[in-house]
Design a protein around this motif. Sequence first.
Motif, PDB file in Angstrom:
ATOM      1  N   GLY A   1     -22.832   2.229  39.031  1.00 22.76           N
ATOM      2  CA  GLY A   1     -24.039   2.660  38.346  1.00 22.76           C
ATOM      3  C   GLY A   1     -24.172   2.183  36.914  1.00 22.76           C
ATOM      4  O   GLY A   1     -24.894   2.787  36.130  1.00 22.76           O
ATOM      5  N   VAL A   2     -23.483   1.088  36.547  1.00 24.41           N
ATOM      6  CA  VAL A   2     -23.536   0.576  35.180  1.00 24.41           C
ATOM      7  C   VAL A   2     -24.206  -0.791  35.219  1.00 24.41           C
ATOM      8  O   VAL A   2     -23.868  -1.647  36.049  1.00 24.41           O
ATOM      9  N   SER A   3     -25.149  -1.025  34.330  1.00 30.17           N
ATOM     10  CA  SER A   3     -25.843  -2.318  34.280  1.00 30.17           C
ATOM     11  C   SER A   3     -24.862  -3.399  33.846  1.00 30.17           C
ATOM     12  O   SER A   3     -23.909  -3.130  33.106  1.00 30.17           O
ATOM     13  N   PRO A   4     -25.076  -4.652  34.298  1.00 33.86           N
ATOM     14  CA  PRO A   4     -24.061  -5.697  34.073  1.00 33.86           C
ATOM     15  C   PRO A   4     -23.788  -6.024  32.618  1.00 33.86           C
ATOM     16  O   PRO A   4     -22.713  -6.532  32.293  1.00 33.86           O
ATOM     17  N   CYS A   5     -24.735  -5.785  31.700  1.00 36.04           N
ATOM     18  CA  CYS A   5     -24.520  -6.086  30.290  1.00 36.04           C
ATOM     19  C   CYS A   5     -24.430  -4.835  29.433  1.00 36.04           C
ATOM     20  O   CYS A   5     -24.594  -4.900  28.212  1.00 36.04           O
ATOM     21  N   ALA A   6     -24.155  -3.692  30.079  1.00 37.01           N
ATOM     22  CA  ALA A   6     -24.123  -2.428  29.339  1.00 37.01           C
ATOM     23  C   ALA A   6     -23.046  -2.401  28.262  1.00 37.01           C
ATOM     24  O   ALA A   6     -23.208  -1.753  27.227  1.00 37.01           O
ATOM     25  N   GLY A   7     -21.939  -3.112  28.487  1.00 38.23           N
ATOM     26  CA  GLY A   7     -20.850  -3.096  27.521  1.00 38.23           C
ATOM     27  C   GLY A   7     -20.962  -4.131  26.430  1.00 38.23           C
ATOM     28  O   GLY A   7     -20.066  -4.234  25.585  1.00 38.23           O
ATOM     29  N   ALA A   8     -22.047  -4.911  26.424  1.00 40.10           N
ATOM     30  CA  ALA A   8     -22.194  -5.969  25.426  1.00 40.10           C
ATOM     31  C   ALA A   8     -22.738  -5.419  24.128  1.00 40.10           C
ATOM     32  O   ALA A   8     -23.702  -4.667  24.110  1.00 40.10           O
ATOM     33  N   SER A   9     -22.111  -5.788  23.029  1.00 39.46           N
ATOM     34  CA  SER A   9     -22.585  -5.380  21.711  1.00 39.46           C
ATOM     35  C   SER A   9     -21.849  -6.182  20.659  1.00 39.46           C
ATOM     36  O   SER A   9     -20.722  -6.631  20.878  1.00 39.46           O
TER      37      SER A   9
ATOM     38  N   GLY B   1     -13.165  -4.658  27.729  1.00 40.94           N
ATOM     39  CA  GLY B   1     -14.093  -5.768  27.836  1.00 40.94           C
ATOM     40  C   GLY B   1     -15.510  -5.298  28.112  1.00 40.94           C
ATOM     41  O   GLY B   1     -15.821  -4.108  28.004  1.00 40.94           O
ATOM     42  N   LEU B   2     -16.371  -6.222  28.491  1.00 42.13           N
ATOM     43  CA  LEU B   2     -17.761  -5.873  28.771  1.00 42.13           C
ATOM     44  C   LEU B   2     -17.882  -4.909  29.939  1.00 42.13           C
ATOM     45  O   LEU B   2     -18.842  -4.131  30.012  1.00 42.13           O
ATOM     46  N   SER B   3     -16.907  -4.966  30.857  1.00 44.81           N
ATOM     47  CA  SER B   3     -16.958  -4.108  32.043  1.00 44.81           C
ATOM     48  C   SER B   3     -15.937  -2.983  31.978  1.00 44.81           C
ATOM     49  O   SER B   3     -15.519  -2.447  33.005  1.00 44.81           O
ATOM     50  N   GLY B   4     -15.521  -2.620  30.760  1.00 45.41           N
ATOM     51  CA  GLY B   4     -14.562  -1.543  30.603  1.00 45.41           C
ATOM     52  C   GLY B   4     -13.132  -2.046  30.535  1.00 45.41           C
ATOM     53  O   GLY B   4     -12.868  -3.168  30.105  1.00 45.41           O
ATOM     54  N   ALA B   5     -12.187  -1.217  30.986  1.00 43.71           N
ATOM     55  CA  ALA B   5     -10.766  -1.559  30.915  1.00 43.71           C
ATOM     56  C   ALA B   5     -10.513  -2.862  31.666  1.00 43.71           C
ATOM     57  O   ALA B   5     -10.897  -3.016  32.834  1.00 43.71           O
ATOM     58  N   SER B   6      -9.830  -3.812  30.997  1.00 41.13           N
ATOM     59  CA  SER B   6      -9.670  -5.162  31.543  1.00 41.13           C
ATOM     60  C   SER B   6      -8.318  -5.745  31.156  1.00 41.13           C
ATOM     61  O   SER B   6      -7.671  -5.298  30.211  1.00 41.13           O
ATOM     62  N   ILE B   7      -7.904  -6.770  31.911  1.00 39.87           N
ATOM     63  CA  ILE B   7      -6.774  -7.614  31.537  1.00 39.87           C
ATOM     64  C   ILE B   7      -7.217  -9.069  31.694  1.00 39.87           C
ATOM     65  O   ILE B   7      -8.090  -9.380  32.507  1.00 39.87           O
TER      66      ILE B   7
ATOM     67  N   PRO C   1     -28.262 -10.591  32.179  1.00 42.86           N
ATOM     68  CA  PRO C   1     -28.162  -9.971  33.505  1.00 42.86           C
ATOM     69  C   PRO C   1     -28.829 -10.823  34.572  1.00 42.86           C
ATOM     70  O   PRO C   1     -29.914 -11.360  34.372  1.00 42.86           O
ATOM     71  N   VAL C   2     -28.151 -10.975  35.706  1.00 44.23           N
ATOM     72  CA  VAL C   2     -28.693 -11.675  36.876  1.00 44.23           C
ATOM     73  C   VAL C   2     -28.451 -10.761  38.074  1.00 44.23           C
ATOM     74  O   VAL C   2     -27.386 -10.793  38.697  1.00 44.23           O
ATOM     75  N   GLY C   3     -29.423  -9.909  38.374  1.00 43.73           N
ATOM     76  CA  GLY C   3     -29.227  -8.904  39.405  1.00 43.73           C
ATOM     77  C   GLY C   3     -28.076  -7.997  39.022  1.00 43.73           C
ATOM     78  O   GLY C   3     -27.990  -7.525  37.877  1.00 43.73           O
ATOM     79  N   PRO C   4     -27.129  -7.751  39.950  1.00 44.34           N
ATOM     80  CA  PRO C   4     -25.983  -6.886  39.632  1.00 44.34           C
ATOM     81  C   PRO C   4     -24.879  -7.599  38.865  1.00 44.34           C
ATOM     82  O   PRO C   4     -23.856  -6.987  38.553  1.00 44.34           O
ATOM     83  N   THR C   5     -25.071  -8.884  38.560  1.00 41.19           N
ATOM     84  CA  THR C   5     -24.050  -9.693  37.902  1.00 41.19           C
ATOM     85  C   THR C   5     -24.510 -10.109  36.512  1.00 41.19           C
ATOM     86  O   THR C   5     -25.652  -9.884  36.125  1.00 41.19           O
ATOM     87  N   ALA C   6     -23.618 -10.748  35.754  1.00 42.61           N
ATOM     88  CA  ALA C   6     -23.937 -11.186  34.393  1.00 42.61           C
ATOM     89  C   ALA C   6     -23.491 -12.616  34.193  1.00 42.61           C
ATOM     90  O   ALA C   6     -22.385 -13.008  34.604  1.00 42.61           O
TER      91      ALA C   6
ATOM     92  N   SER D   1     -18.162 -10.133  39.016  1.00 42.06           N
ATOM     93  CA  SER D   1     -19.110  -9.441  38.159  1.00 42.06           C
ATOM     94  C   SER D   1     -19.759 -10.344  37.123  1.00 42.06           C
ATOM     95  O   SER D   1     -20.894 -10.101  36.707  1.00 42.06           O
ATOM     96  N   SER D   2     -19.065 -11.418  36.682  1.00 43.47           N
ATOM     97  CA  SER D   2     -19.682 -12.305  35.693  1.00 43.47           C
ATOM     98  C   SER D   2     -19.049 -13.687  35.736  1.00 43.47           C
ATOM     99  O   SER D   2     -17.907 -13.856  36.150  1.00 43.47           O
ATOM    100  N   ILE D   3     -19.841 -14.669  35.309  1.00 43.48           N
ATOM    101  CA  ILE D   3     -19.392 -16.044  35.107  1.00 43.48           C
ATOM    102  C   ILE D   3     -19.643 -16.375  33.647  1.00 43.48           C
ATOM    103  O   ILE D   3     -20.696 -16.059  33.104  1.00 43.48           O
TER     104      ILE D   3
END
Length: 331
Positions: free
Chosen positions: A322-330, A296-302, A238-243, A198-200
């Motif tokens: 259905g969530v944009s790749p940077c939706a959790g960024a703030s 995290g940026l993509s919700g529940a994470s470890i 955002p880079v397509g479906p990834t971040a 999902s992200s690099i």
Amino acid sequence: MRLIRFVSAWLLLCAGVAQASAPATVAAAPATRLDHILLWGRGIDQSTAVMAVKLGFQVRPGHDPGGVANRYIRLADSSFIELLGITRPDPAFDPGMKEDQQALKGGPGSRTFGFRTSSLDAIHRSLQALHYAVTPFFSGPDSAKPGWQLFAFDRAPLSSNTFFIDYADGYAPDQFDPANAGDYRATREHPNGARELSSIWLVSADADADRRQLETMGYGHAVPVKLPALGAKGYCVPVGPTALLALQPDGAGIAAQTMANGGPRVLGVSIGVSDLGRAQRWVERGYERPLATYRGLSGASILAPTQDDLGLSIEFHAMQSGVSPCAGASL
């Protein structure tokens, strides 16, 4: 012209990268996404064992040309991680490999990642028009088989090396016969439930410099982000479906330690899993320690404690549809 090249199994990966001299931007192709990273280990068997035993990935075989072996972790979204390791005392490094090994001081880690796009020609022309020092196209594995085509850069526009790549329909580096659909699917099933890259995360001393370069290259809409789990702040692009995360240290933490120990590089990756509880149990058993769940940026994470083993962090998160790749960024 200095050309930096990686030759590993089926990919000719050209490191190095360019700086733009024009303020204009190129429209990024909507079909572009993040494709994979190149991850060096202390040895190919060591990094394979960490990925398989401690983290629960299925690792696919590669090849060993010239004393640098590679293996693959293929994911269901078609992205992957390519493992690299030295297998003899005097390996036949190409210039890019030698540069990476010098920067990594012979230790584990990653300095190179790729964008995948179906508009390779158009992006190449656009970057040339912006005065980026893009390389010619390279292709493989040979003209008789479907394969890949890529270009890279001769000077670095970003804090880590990058390239743009496209694949022929049905091509997979770890599998020659695309007719074996069952085998193809099986190579992308992982005990830890991993399904997507999902992200690099890139780390440098100046996250805004990476953000500006990405905007010039056509990847705008950056969102400010702060990541307490890493001790980092910067931008989610955002880079397509990834971040792609352009980060810098924010106080004490993994980001500051990484910069102090080795400088700019790929700080980590985020992997979407079908069952976060299963992934957490696997990593906790592998590392024999409890892990805290965080948002995290993509919700529940470890966050797997992989810095010492792999030279980067691996985050697992519950997949969200259905969530944009940077939706959790703030901030």
